[in-house]
Motif scaffolding. Sequence first.
Motif, PDB file in Angstrom:
ATOM      1  N   LYS A  33      63.320  53.344  68.940  1.00 10.79           N
ATOM      2  CA  LYS A  33      63.105  53.035  67.549  1.00 10.79           C
ATOM      3  C   LYS A  33      63.440  54.360  66.624  1.00 10.79           C
ATOM      4  O   LYS A  33      63.794  56.054  67.596  1.00 10.79           O
ATOM      5  N   GLU A  86      64.839  53.655  53.549  1.00  6.13           N
ATOM      6  CA  GLU A  86      66.441  53.707  53.243  1.00  6.13           C
ATOM      7  C   GLU A  86      66.768  55.384  53.056  1.00  6.13           C
ATOM      8  O   GLU A  86      66.137  55.972  52.157  1.00  6.13           O
ATOM      9  N   MET A 105      59.977  52.255  64.196  1.00  5.61           N
ATOM     10  CA  MET A 105      60.811  52.110  62.545  1.00  5.61           C
ATOM     11  C   MET A 105      62.670  51.731  63.352  1.00  5.61           C
ATOM     12  O   MET A 105      62.730  52.624  64.433  1.00  5.61           O
ATOM     13  N   ASP A 132      67.907  49.031  60.289  1.00  7.21           N
ATOM     14  CA  ASP A 132      68.362  47.050  59.812  1.00  7.21           C
ATOM     15  C   ASP A 132      69.591  47.683  59.179  1.00  7.21           C
ATOM     16  O   ASP A 132      68.637  47.643  58.279  1.00  7.21           O
ATOM     17  N   LYS A 150      69.281  52.172  56.993  1.00  8.76           N
ATOM     18  CA  LYS A 150      68.422  51.410  57.105  1.00  8.76           C
ATOM     19  C   LYS A 150      67.159  50.912  58.257  1.00  8.76           C
ATOM     20  O   LYS A 150      67.839  50.874  58.909  1.00  8.76           O
ATOM     21  N   TRP A 151      65.991  51.172  58.134  1.00 10.10           N
ATOM     22  CA  TRP A 151      65.174  51.113  58.871  1.00 10.10           C
ATOM     23  C   TRP A 151      63.991  50.147  58.437  1.00 10.10           C
ATOM     24  O   TRP A 151      63.454  50.078  56.938  1.00 10.10           O
ATOM     25  N   ASP A 152      62.907  49.158  59.703  1.00 10.73           N
ATOM     26  CA  ASP A 152      62.434  48.253  59.102  1.00 10.73           C
ATOM     27  C   ASP A 152      60.866  47.884  60.169  1.00 10.73           C
ATOM     28  O   ASP A 152      61.670  48.465  61.578  1.00 10.73           O
ATOM     29  N   ASP A 153      60.514  46.990  60.366  1.00 12.29           N
ATOM     30  CA  ASP A 153      59.992  46.521  61.724  1.00 12.29           C
ATOM     31  C   ASP A 153      58.847  47.607  61.874  1.00 12.29           C
ATOM     32  O   ASP A 153      58.576  47.656  62.843  1.00 12.29           O
ATOM     33  N   CYS A 172      52.705  46.562  47.987  1.00 14.62           N
ATOM     34  CA  CYS A 172      52.765  47.994  49.203  1.00 14.62           C
ATOM     35  C   CYS A 172      53.072  48.858  47.552  1.00 14.62           C
ATOM     36  O   CYS A 172      52.850  49.281  46.725  1.00 14.62           O
ATOM     37  N   SER A 218      52.584  48.267  57.736  1.00 14.18           N
ATOM     38  CA  SER A 218      53.978  47.145  57.759  1.00 14.18           C
ATOM     39  C   SER A 218      55.477  48.699  56.620  1.00 14.18           C
ATOM     40  O   SER A 218      54.960  48.318  55.933  1.00 14.18           O
ATOM     41  N   SER A 219      55.782  48.537  57.394  1.00 14.91           N
ATOM     42  CA  SER A 219      56.756  49.913  56.349  1.00 14.91           C
ATOM     43  C   SER A 219      58.430  49.671  56.801  1.00 14.91           C
ATOM     44  O   SER A 219      58.587  48.929  57.510  1.00 14.91           O
ATOM     45  N   SER A 220      58.971  49.827  56.122  1.00 14.30           N
ATOM     46  CA  SER A 220      60.280  49.952  55.453  1.00 14.30           C
ATOM     47  C   SER A 220      61.220  51.833  55.154  1.00 14.30           C
ATOM     48  O   SER A 220      60.218  51.888  54.542  1.00 14.30           O
TER      49      SER A 220
END
Length: 130
Positions: free
Chosen positions: A48, A105, A78, A81, A85-88, A121, A101-103
């Motif tokens: 991650k 870019e 992270m 995605d 991009k990263w998520d979850d 957010c 919770s984060s994302s």
Amino acid sequence: MIRLATSAAALALLAGPAIAAGVEGLWNTEANEAGEYLVVEVGPCADKTCGVIVAAMNAAGEADPAYENLGRNIIIDMVPDGENKWDDGEIWAPDDDKTYSSSMELKGDVLSVEGCVLVFCRGQDWTRTN
């Protein structure tokens, strides 16, 4: 079959650093009202991407070695995605000591990070320092 499993395991180990490659490095958070900001080192953590606070800067650009959260994770687990991009994952907000919770870019030398609770957010654009 053993050979295939061994090859897959080797690829998984090599993939860890590549996952964060585009975003790896030092990032300045947005400055607060007093002009203070954090420097975050982003890089791989297992398979991650994570970020650790490595410096706290005052408005004059001087480091505060006594900042209580040095070494603390601010970006947590992270996962990729899509391209850049990263998520979850999660982001910890030092100003309210909460995790969201984060994302994020990556857009050139700007990393847009966002943390959310339900539909509420807030986000920042961080700038690359190296």
